[in-house]
Design an enzyme around this catalytic site. Structure first.
Site, PDB file in Angstrom:
ATOM      1  CE  LYS A   1      -4.463   1.244   2.032  1.00 22.33           C
ATOM      2  NZ  LYS A   1      -4.969   1.147   3.161  1.00 22.33           N
TER       3      LYS A   1
ATOM      4  CD  GLU B   1     -18.916  -1.967   8.205  1.00 28.44           C
ATOM      5  OE1 GLU B   1     -18.036  -1.225   7.920  1.00 28.44           O
ATOM      6  OE2 GLU B   1     -19.272  -3.041   7.539  1.00 28.44           O
TER       7      GLU B   1
ATOM      8  NE  ARG C   1     -21.873  -2.934   3.669  1.00 27.42           N
ATOM      9  CZ  ARG C   1     -20.515  -3.354   3.038  1.00 27.42           C
ATOM     10  NH1 ARG C   1     -19.576  -3.111   3.327  1.00 27.42           N
ATOM     11  NH2 ARG C   1     -20.717  -4.297   2.130  1.00 27.42           N
TER      12      ARG C   1
END
Length: 625
Positions: free
Chosen positions: A285, A371, A399
């Protein structure tokens, strides 16, 4: 010509097919330079996009978009995709008002398949596209790019189960960089770590298979114990690396995600297969930009920065952010009550829980990008006598509405939902605006909803929720707070009691949360016209203060203001209360009308929505008659 870039000559993905691996590598460096240059001025998701450049170039050089379908998960890593699909000239407008979205957006380009912005949905979308292709007898290639963090979401596993069962041909690229925003957590991440460190597992399997087959009947019997040769070797030699193949999906050995040649070679094989294939790609990343590589969490989503040093360009001084105020307040509460547990979904830094995690590591839980699991787990913690606080962005908590309703509110458990980024968030656009939480929290029985108007109220709102118990939602916006001092000893709010911030008899503005400051500014504008408007900080979105609403009706004009959708929102709750009381003042409900809101600076968006001081004042003038 000096200064001429390959990138300047790329007008569509088809151009990439004309380039050699070496030229694609040069293009990757040019794209990284363009991303760093533009995002240093606009801000954006830098680290993720830098890490995925070679993957995107390799895919586009092997398929034919938009005929073939390239599906992104989350989408914040798609900047290179935008640059090679005809949007180079507009790239400087990235995430700006009226400019390019920071995420894939079908209205921008036919190469953008769907408006990705939330994690873990790409496999389901790609699977649906592949199924539609097969039903129509088409020949489109379908490729989904998903990160290792997004793969931990339950929706991704549900899709993998279907993909493996039907054996629908498609390619899944697993971008494994060990990071979501905060560092990834969970057993799946350990599994991927085993795959990364066992890059020769497939070769080992095949070698051992061959040896056993040549050792006579005993060896052949061992091989045949499984469903077939490959299955038996998976079970007897390296079972820990085979989770994807056990789901019925062929999985490649890990490949260097920054090696264009290796990526193209393995993609060529995967795209020609008549079964689903998962290509395991290992990336860094922030690759190619040292500040982002060193601090990829910081560079996940950034404001403008100095491209030479990576230092953020921030305004000097000013009030702390609501996120920081919440984090500090929760630490104070946790010092006084050992039952408090903090939960987040891969957003430790983003939700201000870094200090809590450091001081109370055993009482901090990062559930990863999951979540639903986070909220379900919170219910279990509450049943077990803990006091969980779920700190989740408004747009992501959507969600877990089912778990909020059934697991937490139905049994009336002591769970606090700290809803960060409520309202308009700015440059991340429609997938990230917190437009809906006032609706999906207010509709739930047993739920109480607080909308603090400043940092002092936020600290007291948290104290109130923890003191009173039961399911609570506290919503607060992104960005800097108002600048008032936070009390050392926060108060416990009286349930359902609003606060009058300014008196006035000509009209009443009932404001929720961050809209109180704008309502007060609107009242100043009205006063200059001789109109004295009462401003009420409603504080509670549920239960509403019926007495304050009746008093507002006495002015003859009631205007409600919220930074969420009007349909089903707090303003409609006020109208319902007026109806129950048989009161008929002139009314207006200000908020977000029935549409999605695009990206841009919050002040510009609020002006468009009529939710700045001028818009609120204009609404009061129009409805006074």
């Amino acid at each position: 010509m000096e200064g001429k870039r390959i990138l300047d000559a790329v007008t569509s993905p088809a151009d990439l097919k004309l380039l050699t691996n070496e030229e694609l590598g040069i293009l990757a460096d040019e794209i990284r330079g363009e991303i760093i240059d533009v995002t240093s001025r606009t801000g954006g998701h830098v680290a993720s996009s830098l890490g995925a450049v070679e993957i995107i170039l390799a895919v586009h050089s092997m398929i034919d978009c938009p005929h073939d379908r390239f599906v992104f998960d989350v989408g914040h890593q798609a900047y290179a995709h935008k640059l090679v699909t005809g949007r180079l000239k507009e790239f400087a407008t990235l995430r700006q008002y009226g400019g390019l979205s920071g995420f894939p957006k079908p209205s921008e380009s036919p190469c953008d398949v769907h408006p990705s912005g939330h994690a873990s949905d790409s496999l389901s979308v790609a699977y649906g596209l592949a199924m539609a292709r097969d039903m129509a007898g088409g020949d489109e290639k379908v490729v989904a790019l998903i990160g290792d963090a997004a793969l931990s979401g339950g929706m991704a596993f549900e899709a993998l189960n279907s993909i493996g069962q039907t054996q629908t041909p498609m390619v899944i690229i697993l971008n494994d960089n060990e990071m979501s925003i905060s560092r990834n957590v969970g057993a799946l991440m350990k599994h991927l770590g085993a795959l990364r460190t066992s890059s020769q597992y497939r070769e080992t399997r095949d070698t051992l298979q061959a040896r056993l087959e040549h050792t006579g009947p005993a060896g052949k019997a061992l091989v045949n114990l499984g469903r077939n040769v490959k299955e038996s070797m998976k079970q007897f030699v390296i079972p820990r690396t085979m989770i994807f193949e056990q789901l019925g999906i062929l999985c490649t050995a890990p490949v260097d995600g920054h090696d264009i040649g290796a990526l193209r070679e393995i993609l060529g094989t995967a795209l020609s297969a008549n079964v689903p294939v998962l290509v395991h790609v290992v990336t860094r990343k922030g690759a190619g930009y040292l500040p982002a590589e060193r601090n990829s969490e910081k560079f996940h989503g950034v404001s403008a920065f100095d491209p030479l040093t990576g230092e953020m360009k921030k305004k000097a001084g000013g009030a702390p952010s609501y996120t920081d105020v919440f984090g500090q307040a929760l630490v104070r509460e946790a010092r006084a009550d050992e039952r408090i547990v903090a939960i987040t979904a891969a957003m430790k830094g983003g939700t201000g829980l870094g200090a809590f995690a450091k001081e109370f590591p055993k009482r901090f839980i990062d559930a990863g990008i999951a979540e639903e699991h986070a909220v379900g787990m919170a219910s279990g913690l509450a049943v077990g006598g803990r006091k969980p606080v779920c700190a989740i962005y408004s747009t992501f908590l959507q969600r877990a509405v089912d778990q909020m309703i059934i697991d937490c509110a139905l049994p009336n458990l002591d769970v606090v939902f700290a809803i960060d980024r409520a309202g308009i968030v700015g440059e991340d656009g429609p997938t990230h605006h917190g437009m809906f939480d006032l609706v999906y929290t207010r509709m739930v029985p047993n739920m109480r909803v607080l909308a603090p108007s400043d940092e002092a109220e936020l600290a007291s709102a948290l104290h109130t929720a923890l003191a009173l118990g039961g399911p609570f939602a506290i919503r607060y916006p992104r960005g800097s707070a108002v600048g008032v001092p936070v009390p050392d000893e926060p108060e416990v709010f009286e349930v359902g009691r609003a606060v009058v911030r300014r008196e006035g008899a000509d009209a009443a503005i009932l404001a929720f949360g961050s809209m109180v400051k704008r309502a007060l500014d609107a009242a100043e504008l009205l006063a200059a016209d001789g109109v004295q408007a009462r401003v009420v900080d409603m504080r509670w979105a549920k239960p509403l203060d019926a007495e304050a609403i009746r008093a507002a009706a006495a002015t003859g004009c009631v205007v409600t203001v919220e930074d969420g959708v009007i349909e089903g929102g707090a303003g409609e709750g006020v109208l319902a209360q007026l109806s129950r009381d048989g009161l008929t003042p002139r009314t207006a409900t200000l908020g977000i009308d029935d549409r999605y809101v695009h990206q841009g600076k919050p002040d510009l968006l609020m002006h468009d929505l009529g939710l700045d001081a001028e818009g609120i004042a204009a609404a009061v003038r129009a409805h006074r008659g």
